[in-house]
Design an enzyme around this catalytic site. Sequence first.
Site, short mmCIF file in Angstrom:
data_model
loop_
_atom_site.label_atom_id
_atom_site.label_comp_id
_atom_site.label_asym_id
_atom_site.label_seq_id
_atom_site.Cartn_x
_atom_site.Cartn_y
_atom_site.Cartn_z
N LYS A 71 109.97 -10.20 -42.47
CA LYS A 71 108.83 -11.11 -42.31
C LYS A 71 109.17 -12.57 -42.60
O LYS A 71 108.66 -13.47 -41.95
CB LYS A 71 107.69 -10.68 -43.24
CG LYS A 71 106.99 -9.40 -42.82
CD LYS A 71 105.78 -9.20 -43.71
CE LYS A 71 105.06 -7.92 -43.40
NZ LYS A 71 103.76 -7.84 -44.08
N ASP A 108 98.13 -10.64 -41.68
CA ASP A 108 97.81 -9.97 -42.95
C ASP A 108 96.58 -10.62 -43.61
O ASP A 108 95.74 -9.93 -44.19
CB ASP A 108 99.00 -10.05 -43.92
CG ASP A 108 100.13 -9.12 -43.52
OD1 ASP A 108 99.85 -8.09 -42.87
OD2 ASP A 108 101.29 -9.42 -43.85
#
Length: 281
Positions: A71, A108
Site C-alpha cells: 500500500k 479505506d
Amino acid sequence: MILSGKARVAGVMGWPVSHSRSPRLHGFWIERHAIDGVYVPLPVPPGRIETALRALPVIGFRGVNLTVPHKESALAICDQLDPLARRIGAVNTIVVGEDGRLIGSNTDAYGLVENLRRNSPWRSGNDPIVVLGAGGAARATCVALLDAGAGSLRIANRTLLRAEILAEELGAGVEAVDWENRGDALDGAALLVNTTTLGMAGQPPLEIDLSVLPKAAVVCDIVYAPLETPLLAAARARGNPVVDGLGMLLHQAQPGFEAWFGVRPDVDEDLRRFIVSDLQG
Ligand code: ATR
C-alpha cells in the site's frame, strides 16, 4: 461464469495474498450482477511491485486492490494520486485509465466512515473521538474522521512518539495520549476506534477500562477476525452501540468494483452472511 474475450479483469496484489477476502467479496458481486469479468489473487513479492503494476495496462487489467506490504510503496509508482491517498500515505485501489495511466486512491477512509454511518448512530461533530494505535490503519482512520467533520481526536498509542508525530501532522484538534491513560481519554468521547492489532486472533486482547466511556458512545474495532473482539463484547455488555470491522472491509471494496466492472454494488446482509461464513469456514 464462463468468460468472453471481452471480460473485464481486476485483482488484488499482496505478499502473501492467500489470506485476502477480496477475491470472494468481488466474486460474489460479479456473480450477483452476472458480469463478464473476473477478480483474481495476484501474489507479488515486495521487490516486484513496480514491475507488476506497470504490466497492468500492457495485459489489459482494469485495475487492482493492494494489500500488505504494497500500500505504501504504490504511492511513488502511481501516475496520478487522489489527494486523500496522498494524505493517508497509502494506496489500496488502482484504476488503469483509458490512456494506461495508473490512478491510485485510498478507499479505506470511505469504508470506515460509510460503515459507521450505515451501522451506528455516530454522526460527526465536535465530541471527542479516541483512536487507539498510530500505524497505517490509524492514519487512514484519523484522516477519514477529520474529513467527515470530526472536531477533536485523541490518539493513544503504546509508542507515544508515533502518536505525537501523527497528531502533529494532522494539526489542530488532534492530541496524543499516553497509552497508560487510554482509559481516562474515554471521558466524554462519542466514538472509540481500535486500529491496533490487539484483539485479533492470535494477538493479545486489548485491555482498556471502559468505565468513563459514555453509554451512548459508539465503539468500533477495525479488526474483523474474530468478528466480535473482546473490546466489542465488553462494550456491548455495558450497552454501547458497537460496529465490527467487517463492514469497513465490505464498504472499502465498493468504489473499486464500480470503477472496474461498471456497476455500483450493494453491501447488504446476503453479502455479509457470505463473507462471515467464509471467515468461519
Ligand atoms: P498498521 O499499519 O496495520 O496500522 P502497524 O503500523 O504495525 O500496522 O501498527 C500496529 C499498531 O498496533 C501500532 O499502533 C502498535 O503500537 P506501536 O506503535 O507501539 O508499535 C499497536 N500494537 C501492536 N501490538 C501492540 C501491543 N502488544 N500493545 C499495544 N499496542 C500494540
